[in-house]
Structures are given as structure tokens and as C-alpha cells.
Design a protein around this motif. Structure first.
Motif, mmCIF file in Angstrom:
data_model
loop_
_atom_site.group_PDB
_atom_site.id
_atom_site.type_symbol
_atom_site.label_atom_id
_atom_site.label_comp_id
_atom_site.label_asym_id
_atom_site.label_seq_id
_atom_site.Cartn_x
_atom_site.Cartn_y
_atom_site.Cartn_z
ATOM 1 N N ASN A 216 43.133 47.648 37.732
ATOM 2 C CA ASN A 216 42.236 48.108 39.139
ATOM 3 C C ASN A 216 41.073 47.112 39.353
ATOM 4 O O ASN A 216 40.085 47.587 40.042
ATOM 5 N N THR A 217 41.025 45.922 38.691
ATOM 6 C CA THR A 217 39.998 45.061 39.020
ATOM 7 C C THR A 217 40.387 43.791 39.761
ATOM 8 O O THR A 217 41.633 43.365 39.596
ATOM 9 N N VAL A 218 39.388 43.323 40.614
ATOM 10 C CA VAL A 218 39.557 41.921 41.462
ATOM 11 C C VAL A 218 38.176 41.304 41.155
ATOM 12 O O VAL A 218 37.244 41.901 40.777
ATOM 13 N N ALA A 219 38.519 40.011 40.775
ATOM 14 C CA ALA A 219 37.305 38.925 40.629
ATOM 15 C C ALA A 219 37.537 37.899 41.783
ATOM 16 O O ALA A 219 38.456 37.476 41.844
ATOM 17 N N ALA A 220 36.155 37.235 42.219
ATOM 18 C CA ALA A 220 36.247 36.242 42.934
ATOM 19 C C ALA A 220 35.218 35.327 42.577
ATOM 20 O O ALA A 220 34.065 35.712 42.398
ATOM 21 N N GLY A 221 35.404 34.161 42.711
ATOM 22 C CA GLY A 221 34.731 32.907 42.491
ATOM 23 C C GLY A 221 35.081 31.395 42.712
ATOM 24 O O GLY A 221 36.068 31.491 43.330
ATOM 25 N N ASP A 222 34.388 30.541 42.411
ATOM 26 C CA ASP A 222 34.607 29.252 42.813
ATOM 27 C C ASP A 222 34.581 28.372 41.825
ATOM 28 O O ASP A 222 34.928 26.955 42.141
ATOM 29 N N GLU A 223 33.553 28.409 40.867
ATOM 30 C CA GLU A 223 33.166 27.387 39.711
ATOM 31 C C GLU A 223 33.741 27.457 38.396
ATOM 32 O O GLU A 223 34.479 28.623 38.040
ATOM 33 N N GLN A 224 33.454 26.761 37.327
ATOM 34 C CA GLN A 224 34.123 26.667 36.104
ATOM 35 C C GLN A 224 33.712 28.099 35.580
ATOM 36 O O GLN A 224 34.724 28.585 34.693
ATOM 37 N N ASN A 225 32.462 28.285 35.542
ATOM 38 C CA ASN A 225 32.093 29.585 34.837
ATOM 39 C C ASN A 225 32.590 30.897 35.376
ATOM 40 O O ASN A 225 32.478 31.847 34.765
ATOM 41 N N ASP A 226 33.209 30.990 36.661
ATOM 42 C CA ASP A 226 34.148 32.029 37.074
ATOM 43 C C ASP A 226 35.564 32.279 36.396
ATOM 44 O O ASP A 226 36.135 33.166 36.766
ATOM 45 N N LEU A 227 36.066 31.176 36.029
ATOM 46 C CA LEU A 227 37.324 31.128 35.785
ATOM 47 C C LEU A 227 37.528 32.253 34.538
ATOM 48 O O LEU A 227 38.646 32.895 34.775
ATOM 49 N N PRO A 228 36.932 32.303 33.511
ATOM 50 C CA PRO A 228 37.386 33.418 32.656
ATOM 51 C C PRO A 228 37.434 35.038 33.392
ATOM 52 O O PRO A 228 38.268 35.629 32.945
ATOM 53 N N MET A 229 36.584 35.179 34.294
ATOM 54 C CA MET A 229 36.851 36.505 34.983
ATOM 55 C C MET A 229 37.830 36.587 35.994
ATOM 56 O O MET A 229 38.413 37.454 36.006
ATOM 57 N N ILE A 230 38.099 35.414 36.405
ATOM 58 C CA ILE A 230 39.348 35.357 37.467
ATOM 59 C C ILE A 230 40.659 35.655 36.511
ATOM 60 O O ILE A 230 41.581 36.313 36.854
ATOM 61 N N LEU A 231 40.738 35.055 35.484
ATOM 62 C CA LEU A 231 41.790 35.231 34.492
ATOM 63 C C LEU A 231 41.954 36.746 33.720
ATOM 64 O O LEU A 231 43.071 37.193 33.475
#
Length: 273
Positions: A216-231
Motif C-alpha cells: 500500500n506504499t508509493v515512493a517518489a524521488g530523483d536522486e541516489q539517496n532516494d533509490l532505497p525507498m523506491i525499491l
């Protein structure tokens, strides 16, 4: 009744445009998601004080946002009550090692004491950072002399030559293998946080706290530090302006970039459809 979802939302380069403002479409979509019963969690590399400033400046609390993940996952807090739900920091001896190596390589380094940015010299990166984050700065002869508690992170900045930051990162790899995480939050910023601290683990911790299924989660980002939450999220989204590494790990890449309401696109597609 619509099943509750949680959106973990990076700020810089994702929700904010290049002028560090929130497009009105993004703000309206965040409010619509909140009114539909979903949570929107500000998830940023910025320190706690700067994250609070974001909430106040852009009236994100009035749009329904309540919880903040700051310091790349090192702090989780309830903005409404002020309660710190989770917090960790870098041990002071490790900070000293990081500072001393930055001095040797003549790389600009800063950290945080309370609501202040602390550095040992004036620097255009410090000027840019303090203005962007709305934080007071404190320039002192020795960073370590003013630290009374473990800071959430340290940050190295080079506004013109990323290779100097990459050289620093490589030189500290062996030292930091079991101590810290080091990753870029932009071309100019190299973040250093305690081992295991990243936005992905913060997403998992938040879901555990509030009994939210990962699906039930969605994550949004653009940079290297965002990748863990996107995964880590059920649906990981990369803004159209994201770095290639983030796009490669995302389930969805927006048609619009951060200057054209990428977040509104994500909310409409995954939260309100």
C-alpha cells in the motif's frame, strides 16, 4: 471505502521545482490525497530543522501532511505533536575522523548543532545550502568544539567538481565499511549517515509503526539517496528528471519532471485513480 495508502515523498528535485518552490498542482494533489484518507510523508535528506521549515513555508501541514522522515531516514517525527518517533546519529569520534579527512583533502564539510549548520570556513556551498534550507549557520575554528550531541549526518559540498567528492568517498570507503553509509543527494552534496540509515529502511520502519502493508506504499524521488525507498515501496516512482540509476530501479517514470508537477501525476495515477 478506499484502502489507505502512504506516499513517501522526496522534496528537492521531486516535489520542489528548480526554484525550490512547490508547483500549485502538486500542493493541490497532496491535499486531495490527504482528504481521500491517504498519508503523505515528507521524506527528505534535509535535517530536522530544515524539514520543519519546509512544512511551515509551504503549508504542507494544512494540506494534510503530518509525519516527516528527515536526515535520509535518521529521524522520524510527528510534526503536529513534536514527538520524535525515531532518531539516531553519528558518534562524535566518527565525525572527528570525517572532519579531519576533509581538512586533509581540503573538501568542504558541515554538520549540525541544534537548528544551526556548523562549518569551519565560509564557502559558496555553505551560502547556497543555508539559503536553500532556511537555516542559520555557525562558522567556528573547530566543528568538534561545538558538538554536544551526535549529529544526524555530515554533508560534504562541492558546487563545481563532483570528482573531489567522489575521491573523498573512495578514500573513506574502507574506514566506513561497518560504520556509515555515503551517498549523493545531488551532484553537489555527499551525505554521510550511520550504517543502515537510508530512506528505504525508514519506509519499512514507518510501515511497522503504523501497520501499513508494503503493497500500500508509493515512493517518489530523483536522486541516489532516494533509490532505497523506491525499491522498498510497493510502487517506486522516478521523476522524469531523475538520475539514470533511480530510473533503472523504478516501477514508473513520470512523463513530467519536477518543474511540471511530477508529483501531481504520481498522486493522480497511484493514489486517486
Amino acid at each position: 471505502m478506499t484502502e489507505k495508502k502512504v506516499l513517501f515523498l522526496d522534496m528537492d528535485g521531486t516535489t520542489l521545482n528548480d526554484q525550490h518552490e512547490i508547483p500549485e498542482d502538486n500542493l493541490s494533489a497532496i491535499k486531495a490525497a490527504s482528504e481521500a484518507g491517504h498519508d503523505v510523508v515528507i521524506t527528505t535528506g534535509r535535517p530536522e530543522a530544515s524539514a520543519r521549515n519546509l512544512m511551515k513555508k509551504y503549508r504542507l501541514d494544512q494540506a494534510g501532511c503530518r509525519y516527516i522522515i528527515a536526515n535520509n531516514g535518521g529521524t522520524i517525527l510527528d510534526y503536529r505533536t513534536g514527538e520524535i518517533l525515531f532518531s539516531t546519529g553519528l558518534p562524535l569520534p566518527w565525525v572527528r575522523d570525517l572532519v579531519e579527512e576533509a581538512r586533509r583533502q581540503d573538501v568542504f564539510i558541515q554538520t549540525y548543532a541544534g537548528d544551526k549548520v556548523v562549518a569551519e570556513k565560509e564557502n559558496e556551498g555553505l551560502d547556497y545550502y543555508a539559503k536553500k534550507n532556511g537555516m542559520e549557520r555557525l562558522v567556528v575554528p573547530d566543528i568538534m568544539a561545538v558538538l554536544e550531541r551526535e549529529p544526524g549526518k555530515v554533508l560534504l559540498i562541492d558546487m563545481h567538481d563532483r570528482s573531489r567528492l567522489e575521491k573523498y568517498k573512495d578514500s573513506m570507503e574502507e574506514w566506513g565499511r561497518d560504520k556509515v553509509e555515503m551517498y549523493f543527494s545531488s551532484r553537489e552534496f555527499l551525505e554521510v549517515v550511520p550504517k543502515g540509515i537510508n530512506k528505504g529502511n525508514a519506509v519499512r520502519a514507518y510501515c511497522d509503526m503504523f501497520h501499513i502493508p508494503a503493497a500500500n506504499t508509493v515512493a517518489a524521488g530523483d536522486e541516489q539517496n532516494d533509490l532505497p525507498m523506491i525499491l522498498a515501496a510497493g510502487v517506486g516512482c522516478a521523476a522524469a528528471n531523475a538520475v539514470d540509476e533511480v530510473k533503472a530501479g523504478a516501477d514508473y517514470i513520470t512523463e513530467n519532471d519536477n518543474n511540471h508537477s511530477a508529483v501531481a501525476e504520481i498522486i493522480k495515477k497511484f493514489m486517486l485513480s
